[in-house]
Design a protein around this motif. Structure first.
Motif: not given
Length: 437
Positions: A160-166, A176-191
């Protein structure tokens, strides 16, 4: 006479050593803490070779080194709650370097909630630089937790907070760039088995980079400061997640985005043009994997555009930018026209990984962007990366085995077979969640 003896007892080298000793006793700064952690890592990585060569007092006490290293990391975690922004930033940088350079699963499993809480605080209350650093460290944390239940729990906590900043237009572009990369990577490895998180993340990232698409008249919007970097980060994170999509979703995505992305090849930013070109190649490859007879609509127009970028000699562009652009777009054009991909070999220890497709390149580049120079260490020892690239369990080599390297061809066959087996397994999971998509 006695005084003369004393004078000669202290040589210039003795005096120098005394001065250095006095300097060493000064209080350690935040930068020194980072240096200490990395030096402990270096010592730990060299323990095996030292113990093989040394005997008795020359042997390194690996347990002591490990304990000292963990004490330094604990201090960094404590510093994440310091009132000083400078101290928190230094702690985040120390953790970034530590997480990227070593595998710390056991240490972090016990402290993941504490670290996640601290990162959430930095994301909510920190400035742009601190937010960017915290998002990167969180992505590294998910990689360290090997994409298991712990990583998924952390992702749902901080998403939620990563999304809010993005999506906050007033937030720092870097954050915002760092949050975009983190969302992509974290979703990729954890879903691995949940389709809902994947759908939400894809839609969120799409909403960011689609603002670069041409309007109804076909004109590209005027770029705003920092927008190109944000669009590139969101597009690359999105394309990483596309590799997880089921077949039915891939067809929809290609129809929706291919023509719009082609228009974005005319962007004024070289890095965004390159990100767009690589994404086009990836989408076409994934579609061809489903249907070998697939043909791109209006392929002639696309190829003409790619040829123009592959031979661009515009003097208004920087020389390095022109060289980089020509190299990438020659590869994209070669793939679109001839289905030909230039294989790349990544060496680490006695092993190799072959990057022989646009999908593997996107996945490898995503991890390399987060792990930087530590990507080879994680390929060698992190079970998550070894699973993703079909390397099997980490190798345990002694001095006699190290000399017995298998042939390049044998390793290539092994990597390809393992990667295909993993892809087949993930396809089964995608088919199960196809209805959700």
């Amino acid at each position: 006479m006695f005084a003369l003896v004393l004078a000669f007892c202290f040589t210039s080298s003795d005096i120098t050593r005394m001065k250095n000793g006095m300097k060493a006793e000064s209080a350690a700064s935040d930068d020194e803490l980072t240096s200490d952690i990395l030096s402990h890592y270096s010592s730990a990585s060299e323990t095996t070779s030292v113990m093989e060569e040394g005997t008795g007092s020359e042997q390194v006490d690996e347990q002591t080194v490990q304990e000292e290293t963990e004490d330094k990391l604990k201090q960094c975690i404590d510093n994440l709650m310091d009132k000083s922004a400078k101290t928190r930033l230094a702690a985040l940088e120390s953790l970034r370097q530590a997480f990227s350079s070593r595998v710390l699963y056991d240490f972090l499993t016990e402290r993941r909630l504490t670290v996640s809480d601290c990162l959430e605080r930095s994301l909510k209350k920190g400035g742009g630089e601190e937010q960017a650093a915290a998002a990167t460290v969180f992505a590294l944390l998910c990689i360290q937790l090997e994409g298991g239940d712990e990583a998924e729990e952390g992702f749902r906590m901080l998403r939620p907070i990563l999304t809010s900043i993005l999506i906050d237009n007033g937030a720092s572009a870097t954050a915002r760039q760092s949050c975009a990369r983190a969302l992509g990577m974290c979703c990729y490895v954890s879903t691995a088995e949940e389709g809902e998180d994947l759908v939400k993340s894809l839609a969120l990232l799409e909403s960011v980079f689609m603002s670069s698409y041409p309007n109804k008249e076909g004109a590209l919007p005027s770029p705003k400061p920092g927008s190109a970097g944000l669009h590139s980060a969101a597009l690359q994170a999105w394309s990483l997640l596309v590799t997880l999509c089921p077949a039915s979703r891939l067809t929809v995505l290609l129809d929706l985005h291919l023509s719009k992305l082609q228009a974005c090849l005319q962007s004024s930013d070289v890095n965004y043009r390159i990100a767009v070109g690589e994404t086009i190649a990836l989408l076409v490859e994934l579609r061809r994997n489903l249907d070998e007879e697939f043909e791109i609509d209006n392929s002639q127009s696309l190829c003409e555009c790619l040829k123009s970028l592959a031979t661009d000699s515009n003097k208004h562009r920087a020389k390095n930018d022109r060289r980089k652009q020509r190299s990438i777009f020659r590869e994209v054009l070669r793939y679109i026209e001839n289905n030909d991909f230039t294989e790349e070999t990544i060496r680490f220890g006695v092993e190799k990984v072959y990057i022989d497709s646009w999908m593997r390149r996107r996945i490898y580049d995503a991890f390399k962007e987060i792990l930087e120079s530590g990507v080879r260490h994680h390929l060698q020892f992190n079970p998550l990366l070894r699973d993703i690239f079909g390397l099997g369990a980490p190798l345990i080599l002694d001095a006699t085995i190290k000399g017995n390297k298998i042939s390049r061809f044998e390793k290539h066959l092994f990597n390809s077979a393992a990667f295909k087996a993993r892809t087949k397994q993930r396809n089964k999971v995608r088919d199960k969640r196809a209805d959700v998509m």
